[in-house]
Structures are given as C-alpha cells and as structure tokens.
Design a protein around this motif. Sequence first.
Motif, mmCIF file in Angstrom:
data_model
loop_
_atom_site.group_PDB
_atom_site.id
_atom_site.type_symbol
_atom_site.label_atom_id
_atom_site.label_comp_id
_atom_site.label_asym_id
_atom_site.label_seq_id
_atom_site.Cartn_x
_atom_site.Cartn_y
_atom_site.Cartn_z
ATOM 1 N N ALA A 62 49.412 32.072 33.506
ATOM 2 C CA ALA A 62 50.562 31.211 34.320
ATOM 3 C C ALA A 62 49.616 29.746 33.781
ATOM 4 O O ALA A 62 48.869 29.514 34.009
ATOM 5 C CB ALA A 62 50.836 31.235 35.716
ATOM 6 N N TYR A 63 51.137 28.413 33.821
ATOM 7 C CA TYR A 63 50.540 27.263 33.208
ATOM 8 C C TYR A 63 49.058 27.206 31.639
ATOM 9 O O TYR A 63 47.885 26.944 32.112
ATOM 10 C CB TYR A 63 50.109 26.610 33.909
ATOM 11 N N PRO A 64 49.158 27.757 30.542
ATOM 12 C CA PRO A 64 47.920 28.008 29.732
ATOM 13 C C PRO A 64 47.692 26.414 29.353
ATOM 14 O O PRO A 64 46.374 26.339 29.058
ATOM 15 C CB PRO A 64 48.938 29.149 28.598
ATOM 16 N N LYS A 65 48.646 25.877 29.471
ATOM 17 C CA LYS A 65 48.379 24.174 28.467
ATOM 18 C C LYS A 65 47.447 23.913 29.965
ATOM 19 O O LYS A 65 46.645 22.732 29.241
ATOM 20 C CB LYS A 65 49.429 23.660 28.831
ATOM 21 N N ASN A 66 47.274 24.162 31.255
ATOM 22 C CA ASN A 66 46.432 23.632 32.143
ATOM 23 C C ASN A 66 44.891 24.032 31.815
ATOM 24 O O ASN A 66 44.346 23.429 32.959
ATOM 25 C CB ASN A 66 46.386 23.639 33.220
ATOM 26 N N LEU A 67 44.707 24.968 31.039
ATOM 27 C CA LEU A 67 42.903 25.638 30.896
ATOM 28 C C LEU A 67 42.620 24.689 29.829
ATOM 29 O O LEU A 67 43.178 24.544 29.068
ATOM 30 C CB LEU A 67 43.478 26.982 30.836
ATOM 31 N N PRO A 68 41.437 25.993 29.814
ATOM 32 C CA PRO A 68 40.541 25.149 29.121
ATOM 33 C C PRO A 68 40.915 25.738 27.617
ATOM 34 O O PRO A 68 41.394 26.413 27.453
ATOM 35 C CB PRO A 68 39.015 25.014 29.596
ATOM 36 N N GLU A 69 40.275 24.650 26.441
ATOM 37 C CA GLU A 69 41.012 25.327 25.229
ATOM 38 C C GLU A 69 40.263 26.309 24.717
ATOM 39 O O GLU A 69 40.712 26.854 24.265
ATOM 40 C CB GLU A 69 40.185 23.656 23.786
ATOM 41 N N LYS A 70 38.800 26.567 25.336
ATOM 42 C CA LYS A 70 38.715 27.721 24.991
ATOM 43 C C LYS A 70 39.160 28.688 25.918
ATOM 44 O O LYS A 70 37.318 29.597 26.022
ATOM 45 C CB LYS A 70 37.198 27.262 24.568
ATOM 46 N N TRP A 71 39.103 28.723 26.481
ATOM 47 C CA TRP A 71 39.328 29.505 27.756
ATOM 48 C C TRP A 71 39.526 30.933 27.657
ATOM 49 O O TRP A 71 41.164 30.832 26.876
ATOM 50 C CB TRP A 71 40.325 28.872 29.259
ATOM 51 N N SER A 72 39.519 32.022 27.609
ATOM 52 C CA SER A 72 39.921 33.532 27.752
ATOM 53 C C SER A 72 39.682 34.300 28.538
ATOM 54 O O SER A 72 38.394 33.838 29.291
ATOM 55 C CB SER A 72 39.060 34.191 25.947
ATOM 56 N N THR A 73 39.929 35.910 28.226
ATOM 57 C CA THR A 73 40.030 36.700 29.134
ATOM 58 C C THR A 73 40.555 38.317 28.244
ATOM 59 O O THR A 73 41.129 38.034 27.408
ATOM 60 C CB THR A 73 40.640 36.539 30.776
ATOM 61 N N GLU A 74 39.648 39.118 28.590
ATOM 62 C CA GLU A 74 40.296 40.187 28.534
ATOM 63 C C GLU A 74 41.038 41.653 29.485
ATOM 64 O O GLU A 74 40.154 41.336 30.579
ATOM 65 C CB GLU A 74 39.035 41.414 28.020
ATOM 66 N N VAL A 75 41.695 41.915 29.087
ATOM 67 C CA VAL A 75 42.808 42.866 30.219
ATOM 68 C C VAL A 75 43.391 43.885 30.306
ATOM 69 O O VAL A 75 43.557 43.729 28.934
ATOM 70 C CB VAL A 75 44.009 41.625 30.772
ATOM 71 N N LYS A 76 43.755 44.679 30.641
ATOM 72 C CA LYS A 76 44.269 45.960 30.591
ATOM 73 C C LYS A 76 44.881 46.079 31.723
ATOM 74 O O LYS A 76 44.861 46.107 32.875
ATOM 75 C CB LYS A 76 43.557 47.120 30.455
ATOM 76 N N PHE A 77 46.699 46.389 31.498
ATOM 77 C CA PHE A 77 47.606 46.811 32.312
ATOM 78 C C PHE A 77 48.470 47.281 32.007
ATOM 79 O O PHE A 77 48.690 47.359 31.254
ATOM 80 C CB PHE A 77 47.886 44.974 32.653
ATOM 81 N N SER A 78 49.477 47.641 32.624
ATOM 82 C CA SER A 78 50.509 48.100 32.636
ATOM 83 C C SER A 78 51.576 47.911 33.583
ATOM 84 O O SER A 78 51.565 47.044 34.186
ATOM 85 C CB SER A 78 49.772 49.676 33.437
ATOM 86 N N LEU A 79 53.099 48.082 33.209
ATOM 87 C CA LEU A 79 54.500 47.361 33.615
ATOM 88 C C LEU A 79 55.153 48.711 33.922
ATOM 89 O O LEU A 79 55.097 50.047 32.877
ATOM 90 C CB LEU A 79 55.264 46.107 32.440
ATOM 91 N N ALA A 80 56.138 48.639 34.384
ATOM 92 C CA ALA A 80 56.706 49.459 35.010
ATOM 93 C C ALA A 80 58.280 48.875 35.637
ATOM 94 O O ALA A 80 58.203 48.135 36.423
ATOM 95 C CB ALA A 80 55.956 50.787 36.125
ATOM 96 N N VAL A 81 59.598 49.710 34.877
ATOM 97 C CA VAL A 81 60.580 49.050 35.410
ATOM 98 C C VAL A 81 60.388 51.042 36.629
ATOM 99 O O VAL A 81 60.784 52.178 36.191
ATOM 100 C CB VAL A 81 62.298 49.654 34.816
ATOM 101 N N VAL A 82 60.731 50.259 38.006
ATOM 102 C CA VAL A 82 60.829 51.905 39.104
ATOM 103 C C VAL A 82 62.391 52.105 39.086
ATOM 104 O O VAL A 82 63.378 51.403 39.070
ATOM 105 C CB VAL A 82 60.327 51.226 40.320
ATOM 106 N N ASN A 83 62.506 53.694 39.074
ATOM 107 C CA ASN A 83 63.512 53.867 39.152
ATOM 108 C C ASN A 83 63.425 54.246 40.751
ATOM 109 O O ASN A 83 63.234 54.762 41.549
ATOM 110 C CB ASN A 83 63.436 55.341 38.586
ATOM 111 N N GLN A 84 64.958 53.427 41.275
ATOM 112 C CA GLN A 84 65.486 54.072 42.835
ATOM 113 C C GLN A 84 66.129 54.650 43.393
ATOM 114 O O GLN A 84 65.588 54.917 44.663
ATOM 115 C CB GLN A 84 65.978 52.217 43.518
#
Length: 209
Positions: A62-84
């Motif tokens: 969110a809002y990458p332009k507001n972060l320091p120029e050399k800001w970075s992070t390592e992330v592992k994530f999953s996304l799901a579309v829930v069957n209702q």
Amino acid sequence: MAEGKAMCNAAPFKFTWRINEFSKRTGKVCSEDFSAGGCKWRLAIYPKGNKVNYLSIYLEVAYPKNLPEKWSTEVKFSLAVVNQINSRSTVRKDTQKQIVFNASGKNWNWGFAFFIPLSKLKNPSEGYLVGDSLMVEAEVLVYNVQQNSLRVYTEEDTEAKVLSRWAELKERVFLWLLQLLQKLPKLPEHLFQGKPLILKQDWHKEKRN
C-alpha cells in the motif's frame, strides 16, 4: 533453527475480503488496507481479468511511493477464492517461496493473473458467486523489512537469519569506522609543543639501544 521449521511455526496474518455487487465491478478493484509484519498491504482484483479470461488477484504494497527508496521486504503468501457452497472446492494458490517486494521498480505487487476461469467463476452452480458476492482470503507471512540499508526484523525471522545479519551489520559498521579514520587529517605538530610524538614501538627500540 532451520528456516523450514520457522515457516511452519510462524503464524501468517489472515485477511478476508467480501466483494459485494461483483458483477458491476470493472477495471482494477482494491481492498481496504491491512497490516502484516509492520507493513501496510492491500489486495487488488480484476473482476473481468487482467487482459485474460481469468479472475486476476494480486497482493500489493500500500502506497509504495510514500516508502523510503530502498525499502524492501520478503514475503510468503497465499490467496484464495472461497467456495461459499462447498469449502473443499475453494481455489487457493500460494507463492511456494519468499517473494521480494520493494518500493521502487516493478516489485511492489505480485499475484496470479490466471487465478480461476471467468466462465467457472460466473457459473452459479459452482458456488463462488453467491448473491453477487465474492469472498477472497489472503494469508501473509512477512520475514523481514529493510528500511534504506538497515533491516527491521519481524517475529517471523528465524534466529539464524537474525544472527547472520547482525554479524553482517557489525562488519559494515567496522569498515565504515575504518574508512572514517583513514579520512581524518593528521594532527598539527604545534599541538605537541615541539616535542616529537614517540610511538610505543619506537620507544622500545630506543631502550634496546
């Protein structure tokens, strides 16, 4: 501590996003911001597909332009579309590895363009769209955050990685101090009131003579 073990023991942040009036949505649609690992994130979805006939979903900084120029992070994530209708038919995709996000360049978002075929998504009998409402889930695990040249560690960092980077930081500080000392000017001779500066090594030589 092995990295694989740390991943299993760490608890990812879970975020659920319900999108109402889904059939009326066009273009890019973003969720509200949420915090994970000390960072602000959001989900982005293309209801008509991102130039493909599939639902496209992404995790974004969110809002990458507001972060320091050399800001970075390592992330592992999953996304799901829930069957209702049948939770066993929920479509879930994960990164399988840590993904580097940064504030500059093109790595401020990452996701899946070919998440689920639009034809399957829009079929009422499939159970993904119920009452024109779609549910998307995200699980986000942040491993570390780097602000400029220094890292800010999160609880998900393994002990081995923290110790390794702490040693790296001490070495960098030592080299910086060494370079600083080399740049310092020599002290003027009048500060010693005409008396030569005798180093300890020279004093031993004079004593032996």
